[in-house]
Design an enzyme around this catalytic site. Structure first.
Site, PDB file in Angstrom:
ATOM      1  N   SER A 135      33.192  -8.080   8.049  1.00 51.97           N
ATOM      2  CA  SER A 135      34.313  -7.375   8.580  1.00 51.97           C
ATOM      3  C   SER A 135      35.173  -7.880   9.531  1.00 51.97           C
ATOM      4  CB  SER A 135      34.366  -5.839   9.024  1.00 51.97           C
ATOM      5  OG  SER A 135      35.361  -5.167   9.397  1.00 51.97           O
ATOM      6  N   TYR A 148      29.918  -1.158  15.523  1.00 50.00           N
ATOM      7  CA  TYR A 148      30.090  -1.331  14.190  1.00 50.00           C
ATOM      8  C   TYR A 148      30.496  -3.168  14.168  1.00 50.00           C
ATOM      9  CZ  TYR A 148      32.356  -1.969   9.518  1.00 50.00           C
ATOM     10  OH  TYR A 148      32.685  -2.253   7.942  1.00 50.00           O
ATOM     11  N   LYS A 152      28.505  -6.467  12.522  1.00 55.16           N
ATOM     12  CA  LYS A 152      29.114  -7.220  11.809  1.00 55.16           C
ATOM     13  C   LYS A 152      29.383  -8.510  12.213  1.00 55.16           C
ATOM     14  CE  LYS A 152      29.920  -4.483   8.364  1.00 55.16           C
ATOM     15  NZ  LYS A 152      29.249  -4.412   7.217  1.00 55.16           N
TER      16      LYS A 152
END
Length: 258
Positions: A135, A148, A152
């Site tokens: 991402s 998050y 990633k």
């Protein structure tokens, strides 16, 4: 049908980006297995073909190992693993304790590692490949989704090291999507007007569709990418327009008609 005869597993392949990836692999001729904790509302289909669903919690290593052993045994081989499963709620760092953020790290970093290790013997036997779904949150600040983003970023690093350790028999690459329009887009961007406003911040003028990510994943898994490993492929429509450009006064009309 460039992946005809190939067997592929797409984790989290029952909706959103994962379903788009699964459909792209089906259209390319692959035999596709999707896994998730809950079954899809409707089967994942494309080109008159249907993905097989298996329930699986990627946070349970023994169950993950059994799953990949069964998939490879049933099909005689395993050629592609797409580590797509993941996600996070919007949560500022100070709004909860470290253990909740650790769960996000476990789902988005530890789970792909678990799946990759379980699939590795089968991919090595077939000369297959792993596609990590990263991402842009891993390459820029991610307020509200910091854990998050950190996961990633770690996933890209893991893929690069994995590519070196597992070469030349298994290729490992990362897809790095930007903003994607899925059935959950409204939860992130608001109503259609909000989605359209966000889309205008992308240089190509629209959010990605799950199929855009899926086609890129097929490319990385195909023979066309036979010499590509340890790479990160950006699928973000040109990125995001830097905020300072809207604040700067250079080359802006003065407002006096000149």
């Amino acid at each position: 049908m460039e992946l005809a005869g190939k067997a592929a597993v797409v984790t989290g392949g029952t909706r959103g980006v994962g379903a788009g990836i699964a459909r792209a692999f089906l259209a390319a001729g692959a035999d596709v297995v999707v896994c998730a904790r809950r079954p899809p509302r409707e089967p994942v289909r494309a080109a008159g073909r249907t993905a097989v669903f298996h329930p699986l919690d990627l946070r349970e290593p023994d169950a993950v190992q059994d799953f990949f052993d069964v998939v490879a045994a049933d099909r005689g081989h395993l050629d592609v693993l797409v580590n797509n499963a993941g996600g996070t709620p919007h949560r500022l760092l100070g709004e909860c304790g470290a253990e909740r953020h650790a769960r996000v790290l476990a789902l988005n970093l530890t789970a792909p590692l678990t799946a990759s290790l379980a699939a590795y013997p089968h991919l090595r036997a077939s000369g297959g490949s792993v596609v990590m779904i990263g991402s842009v949150s891993g390459t820029r600040p991610s307020p509200g989704t910091a854990a998050y983003g950190a996961a990633k970023a770690g996933l890209e690093s893991l893929a690069r090291s994995m590519a070196v350790e597992w070469a030349p028999l298994v290729r490992v690459n990362t897809l790095v999507p930007g903003l994607v329009r899925t059935e959950l887009a409204g939860l992130h961007y608001g109503d259609e007007e909000g989605v359209a406003a966000v889309a205008r911040t992308v240089p190509l003028g629209r959010l990605a569709e799950p199929s855009d990510v899926g086609e890129a994943a097929v490319f990385l898994a195909s023979a066309r990418a036979a010499y590509i490993t340890g790479a990160s492929l950006l699928v973000h429509g040109g990125g995001e327009r830097p905020a300072f450009l809207d604040a700067a006064t250079v080359n802006k009309p003065s407002g006096d008609g000149e």
